[in-house]
Design an enzyme around this catalytic site. Structure first.
Site, short mmCIF file in Angstrom:
data_model
loop_
_atom_site.label_atom_id
_atom_site.label_comp_id
_atom_site.label_asym_id
_atom_site.label_seq_id
_atom_site.Cartn_x
_atom_site.Cartn_y
_atom_site.Cartn_z
N ASN A 1 -0.68 11.58 -0.18
CA ASN A 1 0.07 10.35 -0.45
C ASN A 1 0.67 10.39 -1.84
O ASN A 1 0.11 11.06 -2.71
CB ASN A 1 -0.87 9.13 -0.37
CG ASN A 1 -1.44 8.95 1.02
OD1 ASN A 1 -0.73 9.03 2.00
ND2 ASN A 1 -2.74 8.72 1.09
N ASP B 1 -14.23 5.83 -1.38
CA ASP B 1 -13.23 5.77 -0.31
C ASP B 1 -12.54 7.12 -0.09
O ASP B 1 -12.28 7.51 1.05
CB ASP B 1 -12.20 4.70 -0.69
CG ASP B 1 -11.15 4.51 0.37
OD1 ASP B 1 -11.51 4.56 1.55
OD2 ASP B 1 -9.98 4.29 0.01
N ASP B 2 -12.25 7.82 -1.18
CA ASP B 2 -11.48 9.07 -1.04
C ASP B 2 -12.31 10.18 -0.42
O ASP B 2 -11.78 11.03 0.28
CB ASP B 2 -10.95 9.49 -2.41
CG ASP B 2 -10.02 8.44 -2.95
OD1 ASP B 2 -8.95 8.24 -2.37
OD2 ASP B 2 -10.41 7.75 -3.92
N GLU C 1 -12.50 4.17 -6.06
CA GLU C 1 -11.17 4.56 -5.58
C GLU C 1 -10.45 5.40 -6.62
O GLU C 1 -10.38 5.01 -7.80
CB GLU C 1 -10.36 3.29 -5.30
CG GLU C 1 -9.07 3.52 -4.54
CD GLU C 1 -9.32 4.01 -3.11
OE1 GLU C 1 -10.17 3.43 -2.42
OE2 GLU C 1 -8.67 4.98 -2.72
N ASP C 2 -9.92 6.49 -6.20
CA ASP C 2 -8.99 7.29 -6.99
C ASP C 2 -9.51 7.67 -8.37
O ASP C 2 -8.77 7.59 -9.38
CB ASP C 2 -7.62 6.58 -7.07
CG ASP C 2 -6.92 6.59 -5.71
OD1 ASP C 2 -7.53 7.07 -4.73
OD2 ASP C 2 -5.78 6.11 -5.61
N LYS D 1 -5.72 -2.18 -1.87
CA LYS D 1 -6.85 -1.91 -0.95
C LYS D 1 -7.50 -3.23 -0.56
O LYS D 1 -7.91 -3.42 0.59
CB LYS D 1 -7.88 -1.00 -1.63
CG LYS D 1 -7.36 0.40 -1.92
CD LYS D 1 -7.66 1.38 -0.80
CE LYS D 1 -7.06 2.75 -1.08
NZ LYS D 1 -7.23 3.71 0.01
N TYR E 1 0.86 -1.17 0.00
CA TYR E 1 0.00 0.00 0.00
C TYR E 1 0.91 1.23 0.00
O TYR E 1 2.09 1.12 -0.35
CB TYR E 1 -0.91 -0.13 1.25
CG TYR E 1 -2.01 0.87 1.36
CD1 TYR E 1 -2.89 1.10 0.31
CD2 TYR E 1 -2.18 1.62 2.52
CE1 TYR E 1 -3.90 2.03 0.42
CE2 TYR E 1 -3.20 2.55 2.64
CZ TYR E 1 -4.06 2.75 1.57
OH TYR E 1 -5.05 3.68 1.69
N ARG F 1 -6.63 9.36 -10.94
CA ARG F 1 -5.94 10.14 -9.89
C ARG F 1 -5.47 9.13 -8.85
O ARG F 1 -6.09 8.95 -7.84
CB ARG F 1 -6.90 11.18 -9.30
CG ARG F 1 -6.29 12.19 -8.39
CD ARG F 1 -5.89 11.67 -7.00
NE ARG F 1 -6.93 11.65 -6.01
CZ ARG F 1 -6.98 10.75 -5.00
NH1 ARG F 1 -6.07 9.77 -4.90
NH2 ARG F 1 -7.95 10.79 -4.13
N1 LIG Z 1 -4.75 10.17 3.83
C1 LIG Z 1 -5.71 9.61 3.14
O1 LIG Z 1 -6.37 8.65 3.59
C2 LIG Z 1 -6.02 10.11 1.77
C3 LIG Z 1 -5.20 10.99 1.15
N2 LIG Z 1 -5.50 11.44 -0.10
C4 LIG Z 1 -4.52 12.29 -0.75
O2 LIG Z 1 -5.04 13.57 -0.93
C5 LIG Z 1 -4.39 14.17 -2.04
C6 LIG Z 1 -5.43 14.91 -2.84
O3 LIG Z 1 -6.38 14.04 -3.41
P1 LIG Z 1 -7.63 14.62 -4.22
O4 LIG Z 1 -8.37 15.57 -3.36
O5 LIG Z 1 -8.42 13.54 -4.78
O6 LIG Z 1 -6.85 15.34 -5.40
P2 LIG Z 1 -7.15 16.66 -6.20
O7 LIG Z 1 -6.10 16.78 -7.23
O8 LIG Z 1 -8.57 16.69 -6.61
O9 LIG Z 1 -6.97 17.81 -5.09
C7 LIG Z 1 -5.82 18.51 -4.86
C8 LIG Z 1 -6.21 19.86 -4.29
O10 LIG Z 1 -5.03 20.53 -3.91
C9 LIG Z 1 -5.02 21.82 -4.46
N3 LIG Z 1 -3.66 22.27 -4.75
C10 LIG Z 1 -2.82 21.81 -5.71
N4 LIG Z 1 -1.69 22.53 -5.71
C11 LIG Z 1 -1.82 23.45 -4.72
C12 LIG Z 1 -1.00 24.48 -4.24
N5 LIG Z 1 0.21 24.72 -4.78
N6 LIG Z 1 -1.43 25.24 -3.22
C13 LIG Z 1 -2.64 25.01 -2.67
N7 LIG Z 1 -3.47 24.04 -3.08
C14 LIG Z 1 -3.06 23.28 -4.09
C15 LIG Z 1 -5.83 21.73 -5.74
O11 LIG Z 1 -6.30 23.01 -6.15
C16 LIG Z 1 -6.91 20.78 -5.30
O12 LIG Z 1 -7.93 21.50 -4.68
C17 LIG Z 1 -3.66 13.05 -2.77
O13 LIG Z 1 -2.28 13.13 -2.50
C18 LIG Z 1 -4.20 11.79 -2.15
O14 LIG Z 1 -3.24 10.77 -2.09
C19 LIG Z 1 -6.65 11.08 -0.75
C20 LIG Z 1 -7.51 10.20 -0.16
C21 LIG Z 1 -7.22 9.61 1.13
C1 LIG Z 2 -5.25 6.74 0.73
C2 LIG Z 2 -5.97 7.02 -0.50
O1 LIG Z 2 -7.04 6.49 -0.74
C3 LIG Z 2 -5.42 7.95 -1.42
O2 LIG Z 2 -4.36 8.55 -1.15
O3 LIG Z 2 -6.02 8.13 -2.48
MG LIG Z 3 -7.63 6.73 -2.71
#
Ligand SMILES: NC(=O)C1=CN([C@@H]2O[C@H](COP(=O)(O)OP(=O)(O)OC[C@H]3O[C@@H](n4cnc5c(N)ncnc54)[C@H](O)[C@@H]3O)[C@@H](O)[C@H]2O)C=CC1
Ligand SMILES: CC(=O)C(=O)O
Ligand SMILES: [Mg+2]
Length: 534
Positions: free
Chosen positions: A382, A235-236, A212-213, A141, A69, A123
């Site tokens: 991540n 999930d996200d 997912e993603d 997952k 993962y 994504r």
């Molecule tokens: N910890 C966890 O369980 C999870 C973590 N994530 C992580 O969250 C991250 C984002 O995922 P999503 O929301 O789906 O992606 P996304 O690409 O839709 O969202 C990214 C956001 O960050 C903003 N952004 C990008 N560059 C920026 C900057 N320089 N300054 C300020 N804001 C900025 C964008 O405008 C957008 O609103 C990924 O890295 C993903 O791995 C996602 C799901 C679960």
């Molecule tokens: C953890 C997760 O689902 C993500 O980073 O997209």
């Molecule tokens: Mg995810």
């Protein structure tokens, strides 16, 4: 004498009986130089001996989860077309539109299948559009469903929707596994998705689908379109919302105790406003509403930032999903620098879901530290290569006062003679339990209350020792037990919402139901029981 004519017993060398294969696997695994090589090795082991694979995984979660993962699964996805060894999982390509049902029917055990993780690769983690290379995220997952919740491996279905990719380097890569075209427009994708979901329900009548993603617009759209029609959750959006709410309950308690303020005084700043950021922000509304505040009062305590800065309602062309939290109480010049936003908001908590590596600079972290006795800083992006701040830096720059949880794992550390343990705010703590509860209850839908109750169950699962260590999430090694507690809460919520098709649990006490769930968890059988008797 040919090998084939030897008896089975003679072909099995004696050492098989006096050494533990698990030790051999670990030694082989540890001899690999890179994370990717370890991933490939484990993947091969899973094919050769799935039972042993899950035994080793279950016994060594802290070492192996980060390979299967995040973070290493990110490398596996990025390189999947090159490291590919064998078919695993189901690809449904855009070219199969019109006969998706037949493609799904090629999967064995359709009646027995219980959980599918479905990605379209658009994504993957924070790595962007990886197209057909996204399959390992579904596989990873589902490995966690097996390890973390005890779902039986043969009832899991990893799926990658191969709809093309807009990433040019893949389209030009001769080894790229997927269809060589750009992604479809919205109308074509919608048609595909409707046919896919309809076919899934027909071919896999008992199946729960975890999206997912998917890229953010599609993630929100398909959740809204399908959540009241099918057994599905995202999930996200929901899993991440639920897991972060859970950690936030515990973090807010620690921060409020240190500051001597009410827990509802939290002011939360989101850096990143995509599917994860907004999904978490929406779920965090319940942090306040569960303590008696109105939704409006809760919303007033949340600020969101995207790549253009603080999100305000007067911004032109604001995407739909950003509107809810857009501020109406700021009409000064656009705040584009994080430091300026922090100076304006004075947050108690800073949550990163931006995919921007090191966005929480020393200045930012020190600013949070100067505003709060114990700042809550959750860099949740991540994999680690996109994390907003490393644990060691966060500890150093706050002189150890930070309450920290990251999306990908960090190791505990010593700083100025004190031991510090980070939290991992990752949906992996919650989706196995949400899935397990939904499967057992045969829930028609995954309701908001099921997601919220999962979160409350997770936050309440800390042991006295974990509380004393000031953790915000329980230790990963306990995940099977925790998933049972989450599943219990999910089943009870499903019953309240009357979406449980399996009514049998309604008459069981919590204790009896918990025992039932534990007893249902799949266990790998020990290796020795598989060997032929001599
Ligand atoms: N910890 C966890 O369980 C999870 C973590 N994530 C992580 O969250 C991250 C984002 O995922 P999503 O929301 O789906 O992606 P996304 O690409 O839709 O969202 C990214 C956001 O960050 C903003 N952004 C990008 N560059 C920026 C900057 N320089 N300054 C300020 N804001 C900025 C964008 O405008 C957008 O609103 C990924 O890295 C993903 O791995 C996602 C799901 C679960
Ligand atoms: C953890 C997760 O689902 C993500 O980073 O997209
Ligand atoms: Mg995810």
């Amino acid at each position: 004498m040919s090998l084939a004519s030897l008896s089975t017993a003679a072909r099995i060398p004696p050492y098989l009986f006096n050494t533990d294969h698990r030790q051999r696997v670990l030694a082989q695994l540890r001899s690999k130089a890179t994370g990717l090589e370890k991933y490939i090795y484990l993947n091969g082991l899973k094919e050769r001996d799935p039972n042993l694979f899950y035994e080793v995984l279950l016994g060594n979660m802290l070492e192996i989860v980060p390979i299967l993962y995040t973070p290493t699964v990110g490398d596996a996805c990025s390189n999947y077309s090159h490291i590919w060894r064998r078919p695993e999982g189901l690809y449904v390509t855009i070219e199969s539109k019109g006969h998706i049902r037949e493609v799904l029917r090629t999967w064995p055990a359709q009646q027995a299948s219980r959980i599918a993780v479905v990605t379209d690769g658009s994504r993957i983690l924070g790595l962007g559009d990886l197209g057909a290379n996204g399959l390992p995220i579904s596989i990873g997952k589902l490995d966690l469903y097996v390890a973390g919740a005890g779902v039986k491996p043969t009832t899991t279905v990893p799926i990658c929707l191969d709809l093309g990719t807009n990433t040019q380097r893949f389209l030009e890569d001769p080894l790229y596994l997927g269809v060589r075209r750009r992604r479809p427009d919205t109308a074509e994708m919608d048609e595909f998705m409707h046919e896919f979901m309809e076919a899934m329900t027909e071919v896999f009548p008992q199946l729960l689908v975890q999206f997912e993603d998917f890229s953010t617009d599609n993630a929100f759209r398909y959740l809204e379109v399908f959540r009241n029609q099918y057994r599905v959750f995202n999930d996200d959006i929901q899993g991440t919302g639920s897991v972060v709410l859970s950690g936030f309950f515990n973090a807010a308690r620690l921060s409020a105790a240190a500051a001597g303020t009410p827990v509802t005084d939290q002011r939360i700043l989101f850096f990143g406003a995509g599917s994860a950021g907004i999904g978490v922000a929406k779920q965090l509304l319940s942090f306040f509403t569960l303590q008696g505040l109105s939704v409006e009062e809760a919303k007033a305590r949340i600020w969101t930032v995207d790549s253009k800065g603080l999100i305000t309602a007067d911004r032109k062309g604001l995407q739909e999903h950003k509107k809810f939290f857009a501020r109406t109480d700021y009409d000064g010049p656009a705040l584009t620098k994080l430091e300026d936003v922090i100076a304006h908001v004075k947050p108690t908590a800073l949550l990163g879901l931006s995919t921007v590596r090191n966005a929480f600079t020393e200045n930012v972290v020190r600013q949070m530290s100067s505003l709060n006795t114990r700042p809550i800083i959750f860099p949740l992006s991540n994999p680690v290569s996109l994390c907003e701040v490393d644990y060691e830096d966060a500890i150093k720059w706050t002189n150890g006062s930070v309450i920290f949880a990251s999306g990908s794992p960090y190791k505990p550390l010593e700083y100025e003679g004190k031991h510090y343990e980070p939290g991992q705010g990752n949906n992996m703590y919650i989706f196995p339990g949400i899935g397990l509860g939904s499967i057992l209850a045969k829930a028609r839908h995954v309701t908001d209350s099921m997601v919220e109750q999962a979160s409350i169950a997770l936050s309440g699962s800390l042991t006295e020792e974990e509380k004393a260590a000031q953790l915000v999430y329980p230790r990963l090694v306990r995940i099977r037990d925790i998933s049972c507690q989450i599943a219990l809460a999910v089943i009870r919520a499903a019953q309240k919402d009357n979406v449980d098709e399996n009514k049998l649990f309604r008459n069981l006490s919590d204790q009896a139901l918990l025992e039932y769930i534990k007893a249902k968890q799949w266990q790998p059988t020990t290796l020795s029981s598989q060997l032929p008797r001599l």
